[in-house]
Design a protein around this motif. Structure first.
Motif, PDB file in Angstrom:
ATOM      1  N   GLY A 102       7.406  51.526 -23.269  1.00  0.00           N
ATOM      2  CA  GLY A 102       6.055  52.060 -23.263  1.00  0.00           C
ATOM      3  C   GLY A 102       6.009  53.499 -22.791  1.00  0.00           C
ATOM      4  N   GLU A 112      -1.697  55.155 -24.462  1.00  0.00           N
ATOM      5  CA  GLU A 112      -0.419  54.442 -24.375  1.00  0.00           C
ATOM      6  C   GLU A 112       0.155  54.217 -25.758  1.00  0.00           C
ATOM      7  OE1 GLU A 112       1.127  49.929 -23.417  1.00  0.00           O
ATOM      8  OE2 GLU A 112      -0.822  50.350 -24.301  1.00  0.00           O
ATOM      9  N   THR A 168       3.407  51.928 -27.252  1.00  0.00           N
ATOM     10  CA  THR A 168       4.437  50.960 -26.884  1.00  0.00           C
ATOM     11  C   THR A 168       5.117  50.416 -28.133  1.00  0.00           C
ATOM     12  OG1 THR A 168       3.197  50.283 -24.931  1.00  0.00           O
ATOM     13  CG2 THR A 168       4.888  48.773 -25.690  1.00  0.00           C
TER      14      THR A 168
END
Length: 112
Positions: A14, A90, A92
């Motif tokens: 991540g 984010e 990931t």
């Protein structure tokens, strides 16, 4: 690393924006989930994500970490998560052992 029945089933990589990543690095991620920290402790609501799932095979590094043979089949999930302001926060990539993971989706159709 995600573990089930004492067996590695997935490996996640991540990437968070720096100001969030620095704060997450100071947290005990074995006791509380990343999203719980971001939403409840940092007060940043996460409302949407774009996600894709594809097939791949394990390279040497991933195979070693998941304790599988090189070139073993994998499911690969990529997710870009956004805040309420549609700010990407984010990214990931998660590698799932295809022999230990199943992705299920329930679809419902409402109206015509």
């Amino acid at each position: 690393m995600q573990i089930a029945n004492n067996e590695s089933i997935a490996l996640a990589r991540g990437y968070w924006i720096p100001e969030i990543g620095e704060r997450l690095a100071q947290s005990d991620l074995n006791r509380i989930s990343l999203y719980e920290i971001v939403e409840q402790h940092l007060h940043i609501p996460l409302t949407e994500a774009d996600e894709s799932i594809s097939a791949s095979v394990a390279d040497t590094a991933i195979a070693r970490k998941l304790k599988i043979a090189r070139h073993s089949p994998l499911l690969v999930r990529r997710r870009l998560t956004f805040t309420t302001e549609m700010r990407p926060i984010e990214y990931t990539t998660t590698f799932y052992r295809a022999d230990r993971y199943e992705y299920k989706i329930h679809l419902a159709r409402h109206g015509n």
